[in-house]
Design an enzyme around this catalytic site. Sequence first.
Site, mmCIF file in Angstrom:
data_model
loop_
_atom_site.group_PDB
_atom_site.id
_atom_site.type_symbol
_atom_site.label_atom_id
_atom_site.label_comp_id
_atom_site.label_asym_id
_atom_site.label_seq_id
_atom_site.Cartn_x
_atom_site.Cartn_y
_atom_site.Cartn_z
ATOM 1 N N GLY A 113 0.829 -1.198 0.000
ATOM 2 C CA GLY A 113 0.000 0.000 0.000
ATOM 3 C C GLY A 113 0.862 1.245 0.000
ATOM 4 O O GLY A 113 2.006 1.232 0.470
ATOM 5 N N GLY B 237 -7.593 13.757 2.732
ATOM 6 C CA GLY B 237 -6.193 13.645 2.334
ATOM 7 C C GLY B 237 -5.840 12.300 1.731
ATOM 8 O O GLY B 237 -4.697 12.098 1.325
ATOM 9 N N TYR C 271 -6.787 6.907 -2.486
ATOM 10 C CA TYR C 271 -6.338 5.728 -1.742
ATOM 11 C C TYR C 271 -7.527 5.004 -1.126
ATOM 12 O O TYR C 271 -7.645 3.769 -1.226
ATOM 13 C CB TYR C 271 -5.356 6.175 -0.662
ATOM 14 C CG TYR C 271 -4.981 5.124 0.350
ATOM 15 C CD1 TYR C 271 -4.026 4.155 0.065
ATOM 16 C CD2 TYR C 271 -5.571 5.115 1.616
ATOM 17 C CE1 TYR C 271 -3.667 3.198 1.006
ATOM 18 C CE2 TYR C 271 -5.222 4.160 2.560
ATOM 19 C CZ TYR C 271 -4.269 3.205 2.257
ATOM 20 O OH TYR C 271 -3.926 2.261 3.185
ATOM 21 N N PRO D 174 -6.795 -1.859 8.767
ATOM 22 C CA PRO D 174 -6.085 -1.163 9.832
ATOM 23 C C PRO D 174 -6.550 0.285 9.967
ATOM 24 O O PRO D 174 -6.873 0.948 8.983
ATOM 25 C CB PRO D 174 -4.617 -1.208 9.377
ATOM 26 C CG PRO D 174 -4.546 -2.364 8.433
ATOM 27 C CD PRO D 174 -5.871 -2.362 7.731
ATOM 28 N N GLY D 175 -6.560 0.742 11.201
ATOM 29 C CA GLY D 175 -6.639 2.165 11.447
ATOM 30 C C GLY D 175 -5.228 2.733 11.395
ATOM 31 O O GLY D 175 -4.294 2.072 10.922
#
Length: 244
Positions: free
Chosen positions: A85, A144, A148, A178-179
């Site tokens: 990622g 932001g 993604y 995930p955070g």
Amino acid sequence: MKGTALVTGAGGAMGSACVERLSADGFDIAAFDIDEDGLAKARTRATTRIETWVIDQTDEAAVRSAVAAAEDCLSPISAFVNTTGWCKGTRFEEETSDYWHKVVAVNYLAALYVTHAVLPGMVERKSGKIVYITSDAAKIGTGGEAVYAGAKAAECAFAKSLARENARYNINVNCTAPGPTESPLMRDVEEQNPEMVRRITRQVPFRRLGLPEEQASVVSFLVSDDARWITGQVISVSGGLTMY
């Protein structure tokens, strides 16, 4: 020995944590990453056999060649964990289409390329575990990270569809979301947009970033026999940032 686990993005924070945990679980490791130094560090975290390939995961031909080499060198891939990622913390209107294309290639197409190479063998053997590391941004959106978030949402939808197609072959396909997690990538985002990182951290009930090892522990569960009745799920590993 449980066979071979393929970890992509293995040189990154979450990837190398997955290498360490899955190796401790008894898997031999095939590790892919574009970062040669990161792969060298990941090697030191494995306690079982590990072989590494420096590849650009957005290059389909390179991916197919590396998957074939991994299975020849080790054994058929029984678990595939995609941790790859990348993004920047920028506003959509400030971005260029070149940036969008890279984000989609790294965060979505790269997973498709490896999956397409790995899946036929799992179908033939009627066994396999696939886990995609996505993001809570795919569920709730994040300022932001618009493109993604969209790419990771596509990865989640792809995983659910793949799970439906392949449950008949005893293949489990799941995602973790995930955070905010401690990593060099998070620090890069913080450098570009420190207020965004502070804001997100304040929103986590535990008031801290997650650790890569905490992400790897859930991956370990999802590729284990204990998770054999779980497929098509997106599991938030976010300290309660999202609760549904």
